[in-house]
Design an enzyme around this catalytic site. Structure first.
Site, PDB file in Angstrom:
ATOM      1  N   TYR A 414       2.893   1.027 -47.599  1.00 26.91           N
ATOM      2  CA  TYR A 414       2.538   1.989 -48.759  1.00 26.91           C
ATOM      3  C   TYR A 414       2.959   3.506 -48.201  1.00 26.91           C
ATOM      4  O   TYR A 414       2.426   3.782 -47.266  1.00 26.91           O
ATOM      5  CB  TYR A 414       1.015   1.984 -49.180  1.00 26.91           C
ATOM      6  CG  TYR A 414       0.706   2.884 -50.363  1.00 26.91           C
ATOM      7  CD1 TYR A 414       0.891   2.378 -51.512  1.00 26.91           C
ATOM      8  CD2 TYR A 414       0.484   4.157 -50.125  1.00 26.91           C
ATOM      9  CE1 TYR A 414       0.645   3.040 -52.634  1.00 26.91           C
ATOM     10  CE2 TYR A 414       0.264   4.980 -51.169  1.00 26.91           C
ATOM     11  CZ  TYR A 414       0.352   4.638 -52.516  1.00 26.91           C
ATOM     12  OH  TYR A 414       0.013   5.349 -53.466  1.00 26.91           O
ATOM     13  N   SER A 416       2.839   7.391 -48.401  1.00 27.99           N
ATOM     14  CA  SER A 416       2.270   8.383 -49.107  1.00 27.99           C
ATOM     15  C   SER A 416       2.981   9.809 -48.914  1.00 27.99           C
ATOM     16  O   SER A 416       3.348   9.922 -47.606  1.00 27.99           O
ATOM     17  CB  SER A 416       0.833   8.513 -48.542  1.00 27.99           C
ATOM     18  OG  SER A 416       0.220   9.915 -48.902  1.00 27.99           O
ATOM     19  N   LEU A 487      -5.858  11.526 -51.624  1.00 24.71           N
ATOM     20  CA  LEU A 487      -6.621  10.702 -52.046  1.00 24.71           C
ATOM     21  C   LEU A 487      -6.051   9.094 -51.211  1.00 24.71           C
ATOM     22  O   LEU A 487      -7.023   8.658 -50.601  1.00 24.71           O
ATOM     23  CB  LEU A 487      -6.561  10.435 -53.407  1.00 24.71           C
ATOM     24  CG  LEU A 487      -7.221   9.061 -54.072  1.00 24.71           C
ATOM     25  CD1 LEU A 487      -8.565   9.050 -53.762  1.00 24.71           C
ATOM     26  CD2 LEU A 487      -6.875   8.986 -55.276  1.00 24.71           C
ATOM     27  N   GLU A 488      -4.608   9.350 -51.212  1.00 26.84           N
ATOM     28  CA  GLU A 488      -4.127   8.206 -50.241  1.00 26.84           C
ATOM     29  C   GLU A 488      -4.394   8.408 -48.872  1.00 26.84           C
ATOM     30  O   GLU A 488      -4.765   7.483 -48.354  1.00 26.84           O
ATOM     31  CB  GLU A 488      -2.588   8.330 -50.406  1.00 26.84           C
ATOM     32  CG  GLU A 488      -2.220   8.087 -51.992  1.00 26.84           C
ATOM     33  CD  GLU A 488      -0.665   8.626 -52.321  1.00 26.84           C
ATOM     34  OE1 GLU A 488      -0.118   8.027 -53.152  1.00 26.84           O
ATOM     35  OE2 GLU A 488      -0.100   9.265 -51.433  1.00 26.84           O
ATOM     36  N   LEU A 489      -4.476   9.362 -48.217  1.00 29.12           N
ATOM     37  CA  LEU A 489      -4.882   9.548 -46.896  1.00 29.12           C
ATOM     38  C   LEU A 489      -6.422   9.232 -46.752  1.00 29.12           C
ATOM     39  O   LEU A 489      -6.633   8.551 -45.529  1.00 29.12           O
ATOM     40  CB  LEU A 489      -4.593  11.022 -46.611  1.00 29.12           C
ATOM     41  CG  LEU A 489      -5.076  11.334 -45.020  1.00 29.12           C
ATOM     42  CD1 LEU A 489      -4.397  10.584 -44.114  1.00 29.12           C
ATOM     43  CD2 LEU A 489      -5.019  13.125 -44.560  1.00 29.12           C
TER      44      LEU A 489
END
Length: 604
Positions: A414, A416, A487-489
């Site tokens: 994924y 980011s 948010l992804e981190l």
């Protein structure tokens, strides 16, 4: 030994002289005595006729009774003819001695003493050197100059002794009154002695001997003769020795009781024996080797010899060393019995030396093997240092585990990144293309793979949870407060903290100061891998960037079924197309793929 030979020669010569003619002019010459006499200029001195040095041959009293007369002659320095001594108040004769009171520089030269009567005549020469004070070698400037040899005195520890000045009795014979003595030690004049030693009369008395009392002592004898004050100086070296109450038996120090000597065949072997001999006054001692019970002089072999040396002498105790030398050591020499023995008048001790043959090591082979091993280790170190990424990738390809077989996650990666930035173009055109099309990884990009109408937060957390790796492309504006990238981190770091199979990998597209990183990223940096993109140098698949990235990504092995379906690339996408209707697939592809026409053609 020299004195005995001299006596025998003298007796033989005198027997011959008695049988010869009684002409007194025919005088037998004994040559020149080896013992020269030194006197300090300005001090009293004397010469003793060497003919009377052996009383068994000549005694002054008996020769006088037999009608012999003693005459003295002088050959001055630089002259050849002897001259009769002219006696005076300064130069006089007393029995067998010629006195010089005091000696002057002109007295230097050769002196001849002649003993004769009507039937025989004998004469012998000796040398006298009158030294100036500046010619005398002294240990310190404060020491007194002394021409006569140093006398030796030994005093045992914890005992006492009275030491007299040498030749004091000779001065008393010539003095008109009493002779006096002044003592010096370490440049100090009496009476600064202390309670353990003192001057008693004209002698020096040691009540209790200590180590600090050792050293060189000087005594100056003063006396009066015919109105003149005369003197001479003597030196005494006082040494401390071990107490007589201690054991005085000799001992073998080496070899020790269980000591074993290692020997090598066909070489020269040295066996060292060390013996300790406690101090004994006028005692004989010996240290020697025996081989098979025989001393070396009784052996038939000439390969055996010994060397004796003195290793140490302290307080009268001596340590002697005897080395047994065996040349061309043979196998039968191992079976011989070697004993070292020591002896003095108090006892005897012997000890056997045990031998063991040295095991020969293949030194050449060991050296070559060690050298080859070191070279190989160096080569392996260089290879690993230069090609460690390639070696690690090779190891993973052979022994690594494909994580698709151990978990139920849908995506390998994924990605980011910061939207609407230069990094977005790098992710979509380069990073995604290589990962999917060249390396065969299933890649999830939120803007491409998310369904329309869903909740961004829920879908983001779902995508991250269904991925094995989270690639974070760091940029200047990445993970600003409230962004989706943040948010992804957080989701990726939380997944790592919970012990899941998700790992976060950082990719630095351009240099970014760490001060601008968000707090979550700075805290997690210690545990995260960071891969640097280096521009054009990283575009090739063989560059360090892609190798380093592959190390951090899951092991990817292509199955035979995937190869038949399309080489293992885009398999998740094809599976998704087969499960939905054509219209839904068309809408999904239009939202997730940058080139929808290409995918539509593939589906048709």
């Amino acid at each position: 030994m020299a004195s005995i030979i001299f006596t025998l020669v003298f007796l033989f010569a005198m027997r011959g002289r008695v049988s010869q003619s009684s002409d007194p002019s025919d005088c037998y010459e004994w040559g020149e005595s080896s013992e020269a006499v030194s006197v300090l200029e300005g001090e009293a001195g004397w010469l003793s006729c060497p003919l009377f040095s052996h009383p068994s041959v000549y005694n002054y009293t008996s020769t006088q009774s037999a009608g012999h007369s003693l005459y003295w002659y002088h050959v001055p320095e630089g002259h050849d003819l002897e001259q009769p001594i002219k006696y005076s108040s300064r130069v006089s004769k007393d029995r067998d001695r010629l006195w010089l009171q005091p000696a002057t520089a002109n007295d230097t030269g050769q002196y001849i003493c002649m003993l004769r009567n009507k039937s025989s005549c004998s004469k012998i020469a000796m040398r006298l050197k009158v030294m100036r004070p500046d010619e005398v070698v002294r240990g310190a400037d404060c020491e007194l100059p002394v021409a006569a040899p140093v006398s030796q005195e030994v005093v045992a520890f914890q005992t006492g002794k009275v030491v007299d000045c040498p030749d004091l009795q000779e001065a008393r014979k010539m003095a008109d009154g009493e002779a006096t003595v002044t003592w010096y030690h370490r440049c100090k004049k009496d009476p600064y002695w202390g309670s353990y030693r003192e001057k008693k009369g004209e002698s020096l008395q040691f009540h209790v001997m200590w180590d600090i009392f050792q050293g060189l002592y000087f005594c100056v004898v003063h006396y009066q003769r015919r109105g003149k004050t005369l003197n001479f100086t003597r030196s005494i070296n006082v040494s401390a020795v071990t107490s007589p109450n201690l054991p005085k038996f000799p001992s073998v120090v080496h070899p020790a009781k269980d000591q074993v000597y290692t020997v090598k065949r066909d070489t020269e072997v040295h066996l060292k024996c060390t013996g300790h001999f406690p101090y004994l006054s006028n005692s004989s001692w010996d240290i020697w080797w025996t081989v098979d019970g025989k001393t070396l002089d009784k052996l038939d072999h000439h390969r055996f010899s010994r060397r004796n040396t003195r290793e140490e002498e302290k307080y009268g105790d001596r340590t002697e060393v005897s080395v047994l030398v065996i040349q061309d050591f043979q196998a039968e020499d191992l079976n011989r019995e070697y004993n070292c023995s020591v002896r003095n008048e108090r006892g005897f001790q012997t000890r056997r030396a045990q031998l063991k043959e040295e095991v020969s090591l293949p030194s050449v082979e060991l050296g070559c093997g060690l050298g080859v091993t070191l070279v190989l280790m160096l080569l392996l170190f260089v290879v690993y240092h230069v090609f460690w990424l390639e070696l690690l990738l090779l190891y993973r390809s052979w022994f690594g585990t494909d994580e698709r077989h151990t978990d139920d996650k849908e995506y390998d990666v994924y990605i980011s990144y910061a939207r609407n930035s230069e990094e977005e173009q790098f992710v979509l055109s380069t990073l995604r293309n290589v990962l999917e099309n060249e390396l065969g990884y299933s890649v999830c990009i939120f803007d491409r793979d998310s369904l329309p109408g869903g909740t961004i937060t829920d879908e983001t957390l779902s995508f991250v949870a269904r991925s094995r790796r989270l690639l974070v492309v760091i940029s200047q504006g990445y993970a600003s407060q409230g962004s989706q990238a943040l948010l992804e981190l957080k989701a990726g770091i939380d997944g790592m903290a919970r012990g899941g199979h998700l790992r976060v990998v950082l990719i630095q597209y351009k240099p970014v100061q760490r001060q601008v990183w968000v707090r979550e990223l700075r805290r997690a940096r210690v545990a995260l891998a960071l891969v640097h993109w280096q521009g054009d140098k990283s575009k090739e698949l063989t560059s360090r960037f892609w190798k380093r990235l592959r190390v951090e990504l899951p092991v990817r092995r292509v199955s035979s079924r995937e190869e038949e379906e399309g080489g293992g690339k885009d398999v998740p996408l094809l599976r998704m197309l087969s499960q939905n209707s054509t219209n839904s697939a068309t809408g999904l592809i239009c939202n997730t793929v940058k080139d929808p026409q290409k995918v539509l053609n593939s589906a048709a």
